[in-house]
Scaffold this motif. Structure first.
Motif, short mmCIF file in Angstrom:
data_model
loop_
_atom_site.label_atom_id
_atom_site.label_comp_id
_atom_site.label_asym_id
_atom_site.label_seq_id
_atom_site.Cartn_x
_atom_site.Cartn_y
_atom_site.Cartn_z
N GLY A 8 -6.50 -4.72 7.29
CA GLY A 8 -7.55 -4.53 6.29
C GLY A 8 -7.42 -3.23 5.52
O GLY A 8 -6.65 -2.36 5.85
N ILE A 9 -8.24 -3.13 4.51
CA ILE A 9 -8.14 -2.02 3.57
C ILE A 9 -8.69 -0.75 4.21
O ILE A 9 -9.73 -0.74 4.84
N ARG A 17 0.71 3.34 -5.61
CA ARG A 17 1.58 2.24 -6.07
C ARG A 17 0.94 0.91 -5.67
O ARG A 17 0.26 0.84 -4.64
N SER A 18 1.22 -0.14 -6.42
CA SER A 18 0.58 -1.42 -6.16
C SER A 18 1.02 -2.00 -4.82
O SER A 18 0.30 -2.81 -4.23
N ASP A 19 2.19 -1.62 -4.32
CA ASP A 19 2.63 -2.15 -3.02
C ASP A 19 2.21 -1.22 -1.87
O ASP A 19 2.61 -1.44 -0.74
N TRP A 20 1.41 -0.24 -2.19
CA TRP A 20 0.83 0.70 -1.21
C TRP A 20 1.85 1.61 -0.54
O TRP A 20 1.51 2.34 0.39
N THR A 21 3.10 1.59 -0.96
CA THR A 21 4.07 2.46 -0.31
C THR A 21 3.88 3.90 -0.77
O THR A 21 3.38 4.17 -1.87
N ILE A 22 4.27 4.82 0.10
CA ILE A 22 4.30 6.24 -0.21
C ILE A 22 5.65 6.77 0.24
O ILE A 22 6.43 6.06 0.88
N GLU A 23 5.94 8.01 -0.10
CA GLU A 23 7.14 8.65 0.41
C GLU A 23 6.92 9.01 1.88
O GLU A 23 5.82 9.44 2.25
N ALA A 90 7.30 3.36 3.98
CA ALA A 90 6.16 4.14 4.49
C ALA A 90 4.88 3.72 3.79
O ALA A 90 4.86 3.49 2.58
N VAL A 91 3.81 3.60 4.59
CA VAL A 91 2.46 3.33 4.05
C VAL A 91 1.50 4.30 4.72
O VAL A 91 1.79 4.84 5.80
N PRO A 92 0.32 4.50 4.11
CA PRO A 92 -0.60 5.51 4.66
C PRO A 92 -1.37 5.04 5.88
O PRO A 92 -2.02 5.84 6.54
N GLY A 93 -1.32 3.76 6.20
CA GLY A 93 -2.09 3.21 7.32
C GLY A 93 -2.13 1.71 7.13
O GLY A 93 -1.15 1.10 6.69
N MET A 94 -3.27 1.11 7.43
CA MET A 94 -3.38 -0.34 7.22
C MET A 94 -3.38 -0.64 5.72
O MET A 94 -3.85 0.15 4.92
N VAL A 95 -2.84 -1.80 5.39
CA VAL A 95 -2.79 -2.21 3.99
C VAL A 95 -3.43 -3.58 3.87
O VAL A 95 -3.55 -4.30 4.87
N ARG A 108 10.71 -6.20 4.24
CA ARG A 108 10.36 -4.77 4.28
C ARG A 108 9.25 -4.61 5.31
O ARG A 108 8.21 -5.28 5.22
N PHE A 109 9.46 -3.71 6.26
CA PHE A 109 8.42 -3.50 7.26
C PHE A 109 7.63 -2.25 6.89
O PHE A 109 8.20 -1.15 6.82
N PRO A 110 6.32 -2.41 6.62
CA PRO A 110 5.51 -1.23 6.27
C PRO A 110 5.12 -0.47 7.54
O PRO A 110 4.46 -1.01 8.42
#
Ligand SMILES: [Fe+2]
Length: 289
Positions: A8-9, A17-23, A90-95, A108-110
């Protein structure tokens, strides 16, 4: 133990980014964060022999995942790409679900970029880099798991449209997160939620409390689960290769067949179950006392 039942969000988070990825920004991890990784890694790796399935152990041994530092996703992706065509982002947490499914469908594994705080070693709300990388990534070197995860992403999009995502999510829960597997006459772990949890690794295999039941697709899709505690029942696959059947199955007729079927409580054992262990239920009874 980690709780991450929903993709969940994150409250209030606005993705860049729309795919929620970050560096991942690997260079920005602090010595204290690397030390937390080492603490988690060292105590968990000691539990793995004789408990984790062979595919997991082989994956962990051959990937750039070590004790001393949080792994670098770019190096992990290079190694995985050569093996099974997967990357780690990389993602910041749950997406959100649709973002999660789209990543998986494209191999792609987030993975959570952050690492838990030292006071959260045994419990956290969202999947962090230890859960995602130590728990999930080694299994992505296995060709069957690699295909299953992609199929789950594709199937997730279809299940959402059909309004049956809860059914499919239970399959993921009781395999990718909390799955057990028979191997050489023993029960071993392949689920990332167990393999990344110090306490659940022993609970899932050694405790008299939970049920350990033979895996049955339709049964599992009807079975409720706990996101805030150890599982009351674990399901045992005959082999990792049996996941391939699910990667190739069109679940639409399965969902139709289940439409009128009631849910099954997480603690329930059915007369039709293949029972490896009938649990005492003592652990969860004590929680409710
Ligand atoms: Fe997970």
């Amino acid at each position: 133990m980690p709780a991450f039942g929903k993709h969940g969000i994150v409250g209030g988070y606005v993705p860049v980014r729309s795919d929620w990825t970050i560096e991942q920004d690997w260079a920005a991890y602090t010595p204290a964060e690397h030390a937390t990784w080492k603490t988690l890694f060292d105590r968990q790796i000691a539990l793995m022999p004789g408990r984790a399935c062979q595919a997991y152990l082989d994956g962990l041994r051959t990937l750039p995942i070590g004790a001393d530092t949080i792994p670098d996703f770019a190096r992990l992706s290079d190694a995985l790409m050569r093996r099974t065509g997967w990357q780690i982002v990389a993602v910041p947490g749950m997406v959100p679900n649709e973002v999660f499914f789209d990543h998986l469908a494209n191999r792609r594994f987030p993975a959570g970029q952050f690492i838990r705080q030292p006071h959260e070693l045994d419990y956290l709300q969202e999947p962090d880099v230890f859960h995602d990388v130590f728990g999930h990534v080694p299994m992505l070197t296995n060709p069957v798991m690699a295909d299953f995860m992609q199929a789950y992403g594709e199937g997730g999009k279809r299940a959402e449209k059909l309004g049956v995502l809860d059914r499919l999510a239970r399959l993921y829960w009781y395999t990718v997160e909390f799955g057990l597997v028979e191997e050489a006459g023993q029960i071993r772990i392949f689920g990332a939620g167990i393999l990344s949890s110090f306490s659940e690794t022993t609970f899932a295999l050694d405790s008299a409390s939970p049920n350990r039941l033979g895996f049955d697709l339709r049964r599992v899709m009807r079975t409720l689960y706990r996101i805030d505690e150890f599982q009351e029942s674990y399901f045992v696959l005959p082999s990792i290769d049996s996941l391939l059947d699910f990667a190739r199955t069109d679940f639409a007729p399965v969902y139709d067949g289940l439409a009128a079927q009631p849910d099954i409580a997480a603690s329930q054992v059915l007369g039709t179950d293949r029972v490896f262990t009938r649990g005492t239920g003592a652990y969860h009874q004590a929680l409710n006392a």
